[in-house]
Design a protein around this motif. Sequence first.
Motif: not given
Length: 184
Positions: A99-122
């Motif tokens: 959670a302290e890595l730069q992508d988690a602290k400052h990254g665009n959440i859209e990428i993680s929203l898409i990733l969450l959707e994909a993981i949950h589908i599978r």
Amino acid sequence: MDLESLKYPIGKFQTPGNITQENINRWIDEIEFLPHQIRAAVQDLDEKQLDISYRPKGWTIRQLVHHLPDSHMNTYIRFRLTLTEEKPTIKPYFEDRWAELQDAKHGNIEISLILLEAIHIRWTMLLRSLDLQQLRKSFIHPETGNEIRLDQNIGFYAWHGKHHLAHIELCIKNMSKKKRKKLF
């Protein structure tokens, strides 16, 4: 609100004494629907609001959104390992450090929203395919030495998603209160 209520707004996870097919079906439905709930909760937030924490020294909304696919991706892999190996010892990860890595602290959440959707589908596709014998398979957690059954873990991760959704909702509610106070 006291610190414990802020940490656990929906309470701590309690494993039912007897896990029924009804429990499992409900938990899988909750896992399946979580990405839509998270997206709906954060859709109107601006960049500044995403960086507000739900409690003192707690993660920001942005970190929570990034944490969910990190955590659920690890769990999805643990499920697959458990289904293809005999009581594997899983590899834990340091979620606080992730959670302290730069992508988690400052990254665009859209990428993680898409990733969450994909993981949950599978993940839900996999979960719905499991029979009772597969659901009773287990893995070993190396930090505790505990044996964790897949059916229990489904319940925990259904709770986990709701737990962090509640953190996000709590933060948004607090933002609204502060905004109303400024008006008066």
